[in-house]
Design a protein around this motif. Structure first.
Motif, PDB file in Angstrom:
ATOM      1  N   HIS A  31      -4.489   1.122   7.638  1.00 10.70           N
ATOM      2  CA  HIS A  31      -5.672   0.296   7.378  1.00 10.70           C
ATOM      3  C   HIS A  31      -5.294  -1.175   7.340  1.00 10.70           C
ATOM      4  CE1 HIS A  31      -8.776  -1.711   5.095  1.00 10.70           C
ATOM      5  NE2 HIS A  31      -7.903  -1.942   4.155  1.00 10.70           N
ATOM      6  N   ALA A  32      -4.178  -1.481   6.710  1.00 11.32           N
ATOM      7  CA  ALA A  32      -3.738  -2.877   6.697  1.00 11.32           C
ATOM      8  C   ALA A  32      -3.163  -3.286   8.046  1.00 11.32           C
ATOM      9  CB  ALA A  32      -2.703  -3.089   5.605  1.00 11.32           C
ATOM     10  N   ALA A  33      -2.588  -2.336   8.751  1.00  9.22           N
ATOM     11  CA  ALA A  33      -1.856  -2.701   9.965  1.00  9.22           C
ATOM     12  C   ALA A  33      -2.770  -3.004  11.127  1.00  9.22           C
ATOM     13  CB  ALA A  33      -0.899  -1.576  10.345  1.00  9.22           C
ATOM     14  N   THR A  34      -3.974  -2.454  11.130  1.00 10.94           N
ATOM     15  CA  THR A  34      -4.841  -2.663  12.281  1.00 10.94           C
ATOM     16  C   THR A  34      -5.550  -4.000  12.243  1.00 10.94           C
ATOM     17  OG1 THR A  34      -6.424  -1.339  11.091  1.00 10.94           O
ATOM     18  CG2 THR A  34      -5.244  -0.284  12.857  1.00 10.94           C
ATOM     19  N   LYS A  35      -5.415  -4.740  11.156  1.00  7.43           N
ATOM     20  CA  LYS A  35      -6.083  -6.044  11.113  1.00  7.43           C
ATOM     21  C   LYS A  35      -5.467  -7.046  12.069  1.00  7.43           C
ATOM     22  CE  LYS A  35      -8.889  -4.522   8.159  1.00  7.43           C
ATOM     23  NZ  LYS A  35      -9.075  -3.069   8.082  1.00  7.43           N
ATOM     24  N   PRO A  36      -4.164  -7.285  12.045  1.00 11.99           N
ATOM     25  CA  PRO A  36      -3.656  -8.259  13.019  1.00 11.99           C
ATOM     26  C   PRO A  36      -3.600  -7.718  14.427  1.00 11.99           C
ATOM     27  CG  PRO A  36      -1.846  -7.346  11.873  1.00 11.99           C
ATOM     28  CD  PRO A  36      -3.061  -6.805  11.208  1.00 11.99           C
ATOM     29  N   GLN A  37      -3.607  -6.392  14.572  1.00  9.22           N
ATOM     30  CA  GLN A  37      -3.543  -5.859  15.922  1.00  9.22           C
ATOM     31  C   GLN A  37      -4.788  -6.181  16.717  1.00  9.22           C
ATOM     32  OE1 GLN A  37      -2.721  -1.758  15.827  1.00  9.22           O
ATOM     33  NE2 GLN A  37      -0.550  -2.027  15.445  1.00  9.22           N
ATOM     34  N   SER A  38      -5.937  -6.120  16.089  1.00  8.47           N
ATOM     35  CA  SER A  38      -7.146  -6.405  16.842  1.00  8.47           C
ATOM     36  C   SER A  38      -7.680  -7.807  16.538  1.00  8.47           C
ATOM     37  CB  SER A  38      -8.206  -5.348  16.526  1.00  8.47           C
ATOM     38  OG  SER A  38      -8.450  -5.334  15.143  1.00  8.47           O
ATOM     39  N   GLY A  79       0.948  15.941   6.832  1.00 15.37           N
ATOM     40  CA  GLY A  79       0.659  15.949   5.414  1.00 15.37           C
ATOM     41  C   GLY A  79       1.150  14.731   4.660  1.00 15.37           C
ATOM     42  N   ARG A  80       1.342  13.625   5.351  1.00 17.07           N
ATOM     43  CA  ARG A  80       1.809  12.430   4.658  1.00 17.07           C
ATOM     44  C   ARG A  80       0.616  11.600   4.203  1.00 17.07           C
ATOM     45  NH1 ARG A  80       7.001  11.970   4.786  1.00 17.07           N
ATOM     46  NH2 ARG A  80       8.180  13.054   6.356  1.00 17.07           N
ATOM     47  N   LEU A  81      -0.176  12.185   3.341  1.00 17.45           N
ATOM     48  CA  LEU A  81      -1.307  11.461   2.780  1.00 17.45           C
ATOM     49  C   LEU A  81      -1.604  12.092   1.435  1.00 17.45           C
ATOM     50  CD1 LEU A  81      -4.636  12.572   4.445  1.00 17.45           C
ATOM     51  CD2 LEU A  81      -2.578  13.889   4.608  1.00 17.45           C
ATOM     52  N   ASP A  82      -2.135  11.294   0.513  1.00 21.09           N
ATOM     53  CA  ASP A  82      -2.523  11.919  -0.742  1.00 21.09           C
ATOM     54  C   ASP A  82      -3.983  12.323  -0.631  1.00 21.09           C
ATOM     55  OD1 ASP A  82      -3.358   9.360  -0.654  1.00 21.09           O
ATOM     56  OD2 ASP A  82      -3.103   8.972  -2.792  1.00 21.09           O
ATOM     57  N   LEU A 133      10.776  -5.670   6.685  1.00 22.91           N
ATOM     58  CA  LEU A 133      11.233  -5.029   5.446  1.00 22.91           C
ATOM     59  C   LEU A 133      10.630  -3.641   5.308  1.00 22.91           C
ATOM     60  CD1 LEU A 133      12.922  -5.487   2.969  1.00 22.91           C
ATOM     61  CD2 LEU A 133      10.925  -6.441   1.839  1.00 22.91           C
ATOM     62  N   ARG A 134       9.345  -3.532   5.656  1.00 22.95           N
ATOM     63  CA  ARG A 134       8.728  -2.205   5.603  1.00 22.95           C
ATOM     64  C   ARG A 134       9.349  -1.286   6.647  1.00 22.95           C
ATOM     65  NH1 ARG A 134       7.593   1.023   2.502  1.00 22.95           N
ATOM     66  NH2 ARG A 134       6.148  -0.286   1.345  1.00 22.95           N
ATOM     67  N   MET A 135       9.690  -1.841   7.787  1.00 23.24           N
ATOM     68  CA  MET A 135      10.292  -0.987   8.810  1.00 23.24           C
ATOM     69  C   MET A 135      11.678  -0.513   8.389  1.00 23.24           C
ATOM     70  SD  MET A 135      10.970  -1.639  12.821  1.00 23.24           S
ATOM     71  CE  MET A 135       9.978  -3.059  12.810  1.00 23.24           C
ATOM     72  N   ALA A 136      12.387  -1.342   7.653  1.00 23.86           N
ATOM     73  CA  ALA A 136      13.700  -0.912   7.190  1.00 23.86           C
ATOM     74  C   ALA A 136      13.588   0.042   6.015  1.00 23.86           C
ATOM     75  CB  ALA A 136      14.535  -2.125   6.797  1.00 23.86           C
ATOM     76  N   ARG A 137      12.549  -0.124   5.199  1.00 24.44           N
ATOM     77  CA  ARG A 137      12.466   0.630   3.957  1.00 24.44           C
ATOM     78  C   ARG A 137      11.621   1.892   4.086  1.00 24.44           C
ATOM     79  NH1 ARG A 137       9.715  -2.396  -0.875  1.00 24.44           N
ATOM     80  NH2 ARG A 137      11.505  -3.788  -0.907  1.00 24.44           N
ATOM     81  N   GLY A 138      10.779   1.911   5.132  1.00 32.50           N
ATOM     82  CA  GLY A 138       9.737   2.922   5.208  1.00 32.50           C
ATOM     83  C   GLY A 138      10.218   4.332   4.995  1.00 32.50           C
ATOM     84  N   PRO A 139       9.552   5.073   4.125  1.00 33.57           N
ATOM     85  CA  PRO A 139      10.099   6.393   3.800  1.00 33.57           C
ATOM     86  C   PRO A 139      10.003   7.379   4.956  1.00 33.57           C
ATOM     87  CG  PRO A 139       8.044   6.008   2.657  1.00 33.57           C
ATOM     88  CD  PRO A 139       8.399   4.731   3.303  1.00 33.57           C
ATOM     89  N   SER A 140       8.987   7.280   5.751  1.00 32.89           N
ATOM     90  CA  SER A 140       8.875   8.214   6.865  1.00 32.89           C
ATOM     91  C   SER A 140       8.951   7.452   8.181  1.00 32.89           C
ATOM     92  CB  SER A 140       7.567   8.994   6.795  1.00 32.89           C
ATOM     93  OG  SER A 140       6.503   8.145   7.124  1.00 32.89           O
ATOM     94  N   LEU A 167       0.835  -1.196   0.000  1.00 33.68           N
ATOM     95  CA  LEU A 167       0.000   0.000   0.000  1.00 33.68           C
ATOM     96  C   LEU A 167       0.873   1.250   0.000  1.00 33.68           C
ATOM     97  CD1 LEU A 167      -2.888  -1.094   2.314  1.00 33.68           C
ATOM     98  CD2 LEU A 167      -2.880  -0.796  -0.136  1.00 33.68           C
ATOM     99  N   PRO A 168       0.400   2.323  -0.595  1.00 36.84           N
ATOM    100  CA  PRO A 168       1.310   3.432  -0.886  1.00 36.84           C
ATOM    101  C   PRO A 168       1.451   4.480   0.213  1.00 36.84           C
ATOM    102  CG  PRO A 168      -0.784   3.815  -1.917  1.00 36.84           C
ATOM    103  CD  PRO A 168      -0.910   2.501  -1.222  1.00 36.84           C
ATOM    104  N   ASP A 169       0.607   4.456   1.231  1.00 39.84           N
ATOM    105  CA  ASP A 169       0.405   5.654   2.024  1.00 39.84           C
ATOM    106  C   ASP A 169       0.444   5.289   3.506  1.00 39.84           C
ATOM    107  OD1 ASP A 169      -0.091   8.179   2.569  1.00 39.84           O
ATOM    108  OD2 ASP A 169      -2.170   8.221   1.914  1.00 39.84           O
TER     109      ASP A 169
END
Lengths: 132, 151
Positions: free
Chosen positions: A40-47, A96-99, B32-39, A32-34
């Protein structure tokens, strides 16, 4: 087929589903780009994924003390992960890190605009550092 | 506990191995995302997911082994797993609000004006101090003069 075997099979299914959700979160984090869509993807395994794994572990352990501990773990995970998601999402929006083209509605921008207009239309009105 | 420690055997061993492999793959992608993540926020999100994956792995391990020794570790991780990303997000908000345009302009002018005032005051104080009489090179012939003359 006794109840123990049923519990074992159900626990295996629950843990497998939870592990699949974790894998989906990994794929989503990579693709995912943003920041917000990655959240949105990360909260699935968290809960939900972690709750499934905990249910599966409880179905395999089957001891009251362990079940209470796993219940507490799930409860605190459900309490604390929205706090972290809220803070990270707020920081992502503020920095501002969102499109903004990907947003269907941006109600926070309208709210911030009206709040800034209410506070002071003049110079030092916009001070997003204050609490919120 | 000893009675209920019925660690499922047989086919469930392979199921547990598959689950462990899935969790390992998920953890690798998240790392990998943690190592690559831009911010830094991407890294904070990846850190949260990594904590969740590690918690799932500990739960799977204690379920397979049939002992509950590591369940307090799960409890502690569910308590404290969110503090890292909350702190990172908080400091990111403070630092990058100074980096966005609007706030940057206002804060930059404020700091610059303060800095100029400070330098003015300092230079004025220096001049006043110099006029006060500590300036050795100008008043040097007069001021150090008396001590040799007095004796």
């Amino acid at each position: 087929m006794s109840w123990g075997e049923v519990a074992d099979a159900g626990g295996a299914l629950c843990m497998l589903a939870g592990a699949l959700l974790c894998l989906l979160a990994g794929i989503g984090l990579l693709r995912l780009p943003d920041v917000l869509s990655r959240m949105h993807a990360a909260t699935k395994p968290q809960s939900f994924g972690l709750l499934l794994v905990l249910i599966g572990a409880g179905l395999w352990l089957r001891s009251p003390i362990d079940l209470c501990t796993l219940l507490l773990v799930g409860l605190f995970q459900l309490l604390t992960s929205p706090v972290a998601a809220h803070m990270v999402g707020r920081a992502a929006y503020r920095t501002g890190r969102l499109d903004r083209e990907g947003l269907v509605r941006d109600e926070l921008a309208e709210a911030l605009r009206t709040a800034a207009a209410d506070r002071d239309p003049g110079d030092s009105g916009e001070n997003p550092r204050s609490t919120g | 506990m000893a009675v209920t420690a019925a660690a499922p055997s047989g086919a469930y061993e392979t199921v547990a191995a598959v689950i462990a492999a899935l969790l390992l793959a998920a953890g690798l992608m998240v790392t990998l995302r943690m190592a690559r993540g831009p911010s830094t926020l991407d890294r904070a999100v990846a850190l949260d997911v990594l904590v969740a994956v590690v918690m799932a792995g500990i739960a799977l391990q204690s379920a397979v082994r049939g002992n509950a020794f590591y369940l307090p570790v799960l409890l502690v991780l569910s308590f404290l797993g969110f503090t890292g990303s909350v702190g990172v997000a908080r400091f990111m908000a403070l630092r990058d609000e100074a980096g966005t345009e609007d706030v940057d302009v206002s804060e930059g002018t404020g700091e610059e004006s303060r800095g100029e005032q400070g330098t003015d005051q300092e230079s004025a104080g220096g001049q006043a101090g110099g006029a006060g009489g500590n300036s050795a090179p100008d008043d040097g012939p007069q001021r150090p003069g008396p001590p040799p003359e007095e004796p």
